[in-house]
Write an enzyme that holds these catalytic residues in place. Structure first.
Site, PDB file in Angstrom:
ATOM      1  N   SER A   1       0.883  -1.171   0.000  1.00  0.00           N
ATOM      2  CA  SER A   1       0.000   0.000   0.000  1.00  0.00           C
ATOM      3  C   SER A   1       0.920   1.220   0.000  1.00  0.00           C
ATOM      4  O   SER A   1       2.107   1.097   0.340  1.00  0.00           O
ATOM      5  CB  SER A   1      -0.842  -0.028   1.284  1.00  0.00           C
ATOM      6  OG  SER A   1      -1.422   1.237   1.532  1.00  0.00           O
TER       7      SER A   1
ATOM      8  N   TYR B   1      -1.959  -1.439  10.384  1.00  0.00           N
ATOM      9  CA  TYR B   1      -2.003  -1.685   8.934  1.00  0.00           C
ATOM     10  C   TYR B   1      -0.698  -1.210   8.281  1.00  0.00           C
ATOM     11  O   TYR B   1      -0.063  -1.957   7.526  1.00  0.00           O
ATOM     12  CB  TYR B   1      -3.192  -0.942   8.336  1.00  0.00           C
ATOM     13  CG  TYR B   1      -3.317  -1.076   6.837  1.00  0.00           C
ATOM     14  CD1 TYR B   1      -3.716  -2.276   6.257  1.00  0.00           C
ATOM     15  CD2 TYR B   1      -3.040  -0.001   5.994  1.00  0.00           C
ATOM     16  CE1 TYR B   1      -3.832  -2.401   4.877  1.00  0.00           C
ATOM     17  CE2 TYR B   1      -3.154  -0.120   4.618  1.00  0.00           C
ATOM     18  CZ  TYR B   1      -3.558  -1.318   4.061  1.00  0.00           C
ATOM     19  OH  TYR B   1      -3.664  -1.439   2.694  1.00  0.00           O
TER      20      TYR B   1
HETATM   21  N1  LIG Z   1      -8.695  -0.406  -1.488  1.00  0.00           N
HETATM   22  C1  LIG Z   1      -7.669   0.372  -1.183  1.00  0.00           C
HETATM   23  O1  LIG Z   1      -7.822   1.619  -1.116  1.00  0.00           O
HETATM   24  C2  LIG Z   1      -6.308  -0.234  -0.945  1.00  0.00           C
HETATM   25  C3  LIG Z   1      -5.232   0.636  -0.805  1.00  0.00           C
HETATM   26  C4  LIG Z   1      -3.976   0.100  -0.584  1.00  0.00           C
HETATM   27  C5  LIG Z   1      -3.792  -1.265  -0.504  1.00  0.00           C
HETATM   28  N2  LIG Z   1      -4.850  -2.093  -0.647  1.00  0.00           N
HETATM   29  C6  LIG Z   1      -4.614  -3.546  -0.541  1.00  0.00           C
HETATM   30  O2  LIG Z   1      -5.210  -4.215  -1.633  1.00  0.00           O
HETATM   31  C7  LIG Z   1      -5.459  -5.570  -1.270  1.00  0.00           C
HETATM   32  C8  LIG Z   1      -6.855  -5.949  -1.711  1.00  0.00           C
HETATM   33  O3  LIG Z   1      -7.794  -5.214  -0.929  1.00  0.00           O
HETATM   34  P1  LIG Z   1      -9.143  -4.612  -1.528  1.00  0.00           P
HETATM   35  O4  LIG Z   1      -9.031  -3.167  -1.478  1.00  0.00           O
HETATM   36  O5  LIG Z   1      -9.469  -5.273  -2.812  1.00  0.00           O
HETATM   37  O6  LIG Z   1     -10.154  -5.030  -0.356  1.00  0.00           O
HETATM   38  P2  LIG Z   1     -11.415  -6.003  -0.268  1.00  0.00           P
HETATM   39  O7  LIG Z   1     -12.392  -5.685  -1.353  1.00  0.00           O
HETATM   40  O8  LIG Z   1     -11.862  -5.908   1.149  1.00  0.00           O
HETATM   41  O9  LIG Z   1     -10.801  -7.453  -0.553  1.00  0.00           O
HETATM   42  C9  LIG Z   1     -10.069  -8.157   0.424  1.00  0.00           C
HETATM   43  C10 LIG Z   1      -9.914  -9.599  -0.042  1.00  0.00           C
HETATM   44  O10 LIG Z   1      -9.146 -10.332   0.936  1.00  0.00           O
HETATM   45  C11 LIG Z   1      -9.799 -11.580   1.168  1.00  0.00           C
HETATM   46  N3  LIG Z   1      -9.469 -12.094   2.490  1.00  0.00           N
HETATM   47  C12 LIG Z   1      -9.667 -11.483   3.692  1.00  0.00           C
HETATM   48  N4  LIG Z   1      -9.276 -12.288   4.694  1.00  0.00           N
HETATM   49  C13 LIG Z   1      -8.822 -13.431   4.115  1.00  0.00           C
HETATM   50  C14 LIG Z   1      -8.277 -14.656   4.610  1.00  0.00           C
HETATM   51  N5  LIG Z   1      -8.107 -14.861   5.931  1.00  0.00           N
HETATM   52  N6  LIG Z   1      -7.919 -15.621   3.743  1.00  0.00           N
HETATM   53  C15 LIG Z   1      -8.081 -15.422   2.396  1.00  0.00           C
HETATM   54  N7  LIG Z   1      -8.562 -14.293   1.861  1.00  0.00           N
HETATM   55  C16 LIG Z   1      -8.937 -13.315   2.714  1.00  0.00           C
HETATM   56  C17 LIG Z   1     -11.283 -11.263   1.019  1.00  0.00           C
HETATM   57  O11 LIG Z   1     -12.037 -12.422   0.688  1.00  0.00           O
HETATM   58  P3  LIG Z   1     -12.921 -13.300   1.714  1.00  0.00           P
HETATM   59  O12 LIG Z   1     -13.641 -12.353   2.621  1.00  0.00           O
HETATM   60  O13 LIG Z   1     -13.824 -14.045   0.777  1.00  0.00           O
HETATM   61  O14 LIG Z   1     -11.955 -14.197   2.407  1.00  0.00           O
HETATM   62  C18 LIG Z   1     -11.253 -10.334  -0.188  1.00  0.00           C
HETATM   63  O15 LIG Z   1     -11.237 -11.089  -1.379  1.00  0.00           O
HETATM   64  C19 LIG Z   1      -5.216  -5.650   0.241  1.00  0.00           C
HETATM   65  O16 LIG Z   1      -3.963  -6.234   0.480  1.00  0.00           O
HETATM   66  C20 LIG Z   1      -5.229  -4.195   0.676  1.00  0.00           C
HETATM   67  O17 LIG Z   1      -4.461  -3.965   1.842  1.00  0.00           O
HETATM   68  C21 LIG Z   1      -6.118  -1.616  -0.861  1.00  0.00           C
END
Ligand SMILES: NC(=O)c1ccc[n+]([C@@H]2O[C@H](COP(=O)([O-])OP(=O)(O)OC[C@H]3O[C@@H](n4cnc5c(N)ncnc54)[C@H](OP(=O)(O)O)[C@@H]3O)[C@@H](O)[C@H]2O)c1
Length: 263
Positions: A140, A153
């Protein structure tokens, strides 16, 4: 570079950036292994992919370390190789450090850091043996600097840089690459799923995230960076200037970031 016939194992494939990566890669002929905890949602993603039958739904809680070798075996039984391991599963937080119970800090670290390390260690030996492959790690912008209400985080994402920069140096010349992806605000369920100080989900869409980059665009940019073999990339709007401000003017950055409320 043609991606046809390559295999990408994506964690966090049920939602947000991971889901969009799966859809985009399937359109380029990649066989995708879809992992996350929710089987039914993964099945829906599979059905939305190009050539649904070419992909494998592999439900997995990545924090359950004991289940990883068997999961990897299922992937090798089906495809006999993993070209891209894409560690996208993650969770963020909303809460001041002083109010946050330790269990929340540990949960964030388990998922964002230790699970990523453990799955990588499960897949890496075969990649090195084949002399080809790419480990993709989702950090991130908060892997590059800290900000209020995101202490655990930001710590978990900083830890990824320490580990995977070291790993990249160790395996240089093996044919296996390490790409660290640092998204900025991206329109996903991240803030809805974020942990509050007592560990309950935040449940709201932040304004910054709601106004953030479309995950489809984020996925396309990530794929481009992976194909270029980048070591570290910022997939973000103007908020990425904070990385450069911290690097080149740390004193000014410190004064600015303490006034920023990441809503
Ligand atoms: N959105 C942003 O602004 C942002 C910014 C910087 C970085 N990121 C990073 O991008 C990545 C993806 O996040 P996102 O934004 O797409 O969020 P999201 O829509 O909340 O997706 C999170 C994903 O992680 C999975 N997950 C959670 N716990 C898990 C576990 N114990 N085992 C396996 N899978 C698990 C969830 O699936 P299930 O619930 O089905 O398990 C879901 O598919 C993350 O690493 C996040 O830190 C996001």
């Amino acid at each position: 570079m043609s991606l046809k016939g390559k295999v990408a194992w994506i964690t966090g494939a049920s939602s947000g950036i991971g889901r969009e990566l799966a859809l985009a890669l399937s359109q380029r002929g990649v066989c995708v292994v879809l992992s996350a905890r929710r089987r039914e949602v993964l099945r829906e993603v599979q059905q939305s992919c190009d050539r649904p039958d070419a992909h494998l739904v592999l439900p997995l809680d990545v924090t359950n370390e004991d289940s990883l070798p068997l999961a990897a075996q299922q992937v090798y039984d089906r495809y006999s190789q993993v070209d891209f391991l894409m560690n996208m599963a993650g969770i963020t937080q909303r809460g001041m450090a002083m109010d946050t119970i330790m269990e929340v800090d540990r949960r964030i670290m388990e998922l964002n850091f230790f699970a990523t390390v453990a799955l990588t260690k499960t897949v890496l030996p075969k990649m090195v043996q084949r002399g080809t492959g790419q480990i993709v790690v989702c950090s991130s912008l908060l892997g590059k600097f800290g900000a209020a209400t995101r202490s655990g985080y930001a710590a978990s994402k900083h830890a990824l840089h320490g580990f995977f920069d070291s790993l990249r140096a160790e395996i240089h010349g093996s044919g296996v690459l390490v790409t660290i992806v640092c998204p900025g605000f991206t329109r996903t369920n991240a803030s809805i799923n974020a942990l509050t100080p007592d560990g309950t989900p935040f449940g709201n869409m932040d304004q910054n995230i709601g106004d953030g980059m479309q995950p489809e665009i984020s996925a396309q940019r990530i794929i481009r960076s992976i194909l270029r073999g980048k070591s570290e990339v910022y997939i973000a709007g103007k908020e990425r200037m904070a990385v450069y401000l911290k690097r080149f003017a740390p004193g000014i950055f410190e004064r600015v970031i303490r006034r920023v409320a990441l809503k």
